[in-house]
Design an enzyme around this catalytic site. Structure first.
Site, PDB file in Angstrom:
ATOM      1  N   GLU A  37       0.825  -1.201   0.000  1.00 32.12           N
ATOM      2  CA  GLU A  37       0.000   0.000   0.000  1.00 32.12           C
ATOM      3  C   GLU A  37       0.862   1.255   0.000  1.00 32.12           C
ATOM      4  O   GLU A  37       1.748   1.398   0.835  1.00 32.12           O
ATOM      5  CB  GLU A  37      -0.908   0.030   1.237  1.00 32.12           C
ATOM      6  CG  GLU A  37      -1.914  -1.101   1.276  1.00 32.12           C
ATOM      7  CD  GLU A  37      -2.796  -1.073   2.522  1.00 32.12           C
ATOM      8  OE1 GLU A  37      -3.977  -1.404   2.397  1.00 32.12           O
ATOM      9  OE2 GLU A  37      -2.291  -0.724   3.613  1.00 32.12           O
ATOM     10  N   CYS A  38       0.575   2.166  -0.929  1.00 33.08           N
ATOM     11  CA  CYS A  38       1.197   3.485  -0.991  1.00 33.08           C
ATOM     12  C   CYS A  38       2.726   3.382  -0.975  1.00 33.08           C
ATOM     13  O   CYS A  38       3.330   3.084  -1.996  1.00 33.08           O
ATOM     14  CB  CYS A  38       0.663   4.384   0.110  1.00 33.08           C
ATOM     15  SG  CYS A  38       0.836   6.146  -0.297  1.00 33.08           S
ATOM     16  N   GLY A  39       3.389   3.632   0.171  1.00 33.65           N
ATOM     17  CA  GLY A  39       4.844   3.518   0.228  1.00 33.65           C
ATOM     18  C   GLY A  39       5.325   2.142  -0.199  1.00 33.65           C
ATOM     19  O   GLY A  39       6.365   2.009  -0.857  1.00 33.65           O
ATOM     20  N   GLY A  80      -1.043  -0.759  -4.666  1.00 30.82           N
ATOM     21  CA  GLY A  80      -1.637   0.487  -5.125  1.00 30.82           C
ATOM     22  C   GLY A  80      -1.470   1.584  -4.098  1.00 30.82           C
ATOM     23  O   GLY A  80      -0.996   1.353  -2.982  1.00 30.82           O
ATOM     24  N   MET A 132       5.159   2.027  -3.968  1.00 30.81           N
ATOM     25  CA  MET A 132       6.283   2.793  -4.513  1.00 30.81           C
ATOM     26  C   MET A 132       7.578   1.991  -4.474  1.00 30.81           C
ATOM     27  O   MET A 132       8.367   1.991  -5.422  1.00 30.81           O
ATOM     28  CB  MET A 132       6.454   4.094  -3.714  1.00 30.81           C
ATOM     29  CG  MET A 132       5.290   5.069  -3.866  1.00 30.81           C
ATOM     30  SD  MET A 132       5.217   6.301  -2.521  1.00 30.81           S
ATOM     31  CE  MET A 132       6.760   7.174  -2.751  1.00 30.81           C
TER      32      MET A 132
END
Length: 465
Positions: A339-341, A438, A344
């Site tokens: 998730e998120c970080g 995501g 990435m």
């Protein structure tokens, strides 16, 4: 009637001083020897990091948009167990929420749901008797949200405070429990994502101590202690009402182990997400990629949460052993949520605001570029796309997006979600067999079925291995 103590710190608007008052009050009460539990209205995870650092107890989000009203109450009752007082920090202005025509998703709604008295923080700069008109308006808009006291913030002097106090107490019938002077105002560093690591390193502890001093000097703590009295809240334990582990993790089957990346680079997890994984039979194994720890060999699943990989891009990119362990684990079939970080981190590279590019795990084609302005912020209604092992195409979960980066790729990717926000619906993230990734932070409390499905997949993959 059995009593407990809880209070909502609401503001007349963003910037009224809620966070200053909340942190100062928590620190001052903790200094007196009380066990303090923090909560935050809405999905924000920076303020709860402050609360946790000050109180020593994991702060929790009370979000009446992402979660059902029963679940909000259950999270409050569960989180406040063993505390002497619970302090709930509001979001935006007291009545600001999901829509302009109702209290949905607002601080006022949380106060009503939890039966909590409200302390209203009013920015009194450049006004006297008019402050009473503001408080009166807040009282009248929804009397079910019970305002029991006021803190006058940004007053010019003790004399200014006395005028404001006299006006409010006469016209509104509630006490002004104290004030904070404009000249003593302490700047809480701008609330941005990179701030959390500095909180974890203890760099803001002196600030928290000063806030406790300020509140202790000009706010009546004993009166707040009395005003915080409320009837003990009852809530049915539905979310965590799991009678033993599900069938697929009992019997001779070994307990599923889910490895959770947790350090200043991968920091953000709703506490209930982790607790639900445990409730459904998973054993959590925390590890720190930033400290050079590879994905644990005993892992049956992998959870890479949100955080700040961009703050540590150089260190993360240099540890090839760690990067390779993530590649190998996911390619070997480990059911993974990023998730998120975390998302990435799994791309090919992170480009900083200075333009420096740092290679990451490289499982998701494309790269992430940091920018100084906010790229996305807001609630998301999420449906799974084809190939998402956690969430079916007809299923919905709720979450939140908050990031300063953009993701770009030339490849045609299988998306993880269809996300709906204020600006419409869009495909989001990346899904491939055992990987769902995501920008959206999901709250598992909005659909606990995805927890069961994740653990089920871990069991299946483990059995094949």
């Amino acid at each position: 009637m059995s009593e407990s103590r809880r209070i909502v710190i609401a503001g007349t608007g963003s910037g009224a001083g809620k966070t200053t008052v909340t942190i100062g009050l928590m620190a001052a009460l903790k200094r007196k020897g009380y066990i303090v539990q923090g909560f935050k209205c809405g999905p924000d995870y920076i303020d709860p990091t402050y609360h946790t650092a000050v109180t020593g107890r994991a702060s929790r989000n009370l979000d009446s948009y992402m979660l059902s009203h029963d679940t909000v109450k259950e999270i409050f009752v569960r989180g406040s167990a063993g505390a002497d007082i619970s302090i709930i920090e509001g979001v935006m202005g007291m009545y600001d929420g999901k829509e302009a025509t109702s209290d949905k998703g607002s601080t006022a709604e949380i106060s009503i749901l939890t039966g909590s008295p409200v302390l209203l923080v009013v920015n009194c700069q450049s006004m006297a008797r008019s402050a009473a008109a503001i408080v009166k308006g807040f009282q009248l808009l929804n009397p079910a949200a019970r305002i029991v006291g006021v803190i006058a913030n940004k007053v010019g002097s003790e004399g200014h405070h006395k005028i404001v106090k006299a006006a409010i107490e006469q016209e509104c019938g509630i006490p002004v429990v104290g004030y904070l002077k404009r000249e003593n105002e302490l700047e809480i560093p701008e609330r941005h994502l990179g701030l959390v690591p500095s909180v974890e390193r203890g760099e803001l502890t002196p600030l928290f101590d000063k806030l406790a001093d300020l509140i202790g000097d000009t706010v009546d703590l004993e009166l707040i202690w009395e005003l915080a009295k409320a009837e003990t809240l009852q809530a049915e334990a539905k979310l965590f009402a799991v009678t033993g582990a599900p069938e697929f993790v009992t019997g001779t089957q070994k307990r599923v182990t889910i490895a959770v990346a947790k350090d200043p680079a991968f920091h953000f997890y709703y506490p209930e997400n982790l607790e639900l994984l445990e409730a459904y039979g998973a054993k959590l194994r925390f590890f720190s990629p930033l400290a050079g720890e590879t994905v644990p060999a005993e892992a049956d699943g992998l959870y890479i949460g949100g955080g700040f990989p961009e703050e540590f891009a150089s260190e993360l990119s240099q540890n090839q052993k760690v990067l390779e362990s993530f590649r190998a684990a996911i390619l070997s079939g480990l059911p993974t949520l990023a998730e998120c970080g975390g998302f990435m981190f799994l791309t090919e590279a992170i480009v900083t605001t200075e333009g420096d590019s740092y290679p990451m795990v490289g499982l998701i084609p494309g790269k992430v570029t940091m920018q100084k302005k906010l790229a996305a912020l807001g609630y998301r209604e999420v449906r799974g796309k084809e190939g998402n092992f956690l969430l079916g195409t007809e299923e919905q979960a709720k979450g939140h997006e908050f990031h300063y980066s953009t993701y770009a790729t030339d490849a045609e990717l299988p998306h993880a979600y269809e996300t709906k926000g204020l600006r419409g619906t869009k495909p989001e993230g990346y899904a491939s067999e055992n990987l769902v990734a995501g920008y959206t932070h999901l709250h598992f409390g909005s659909n606990p079925e995805l927890v069961k499905r994740w653990i089920q997949r871990c069991v299946e993959v483990g059995a094949r291995a």
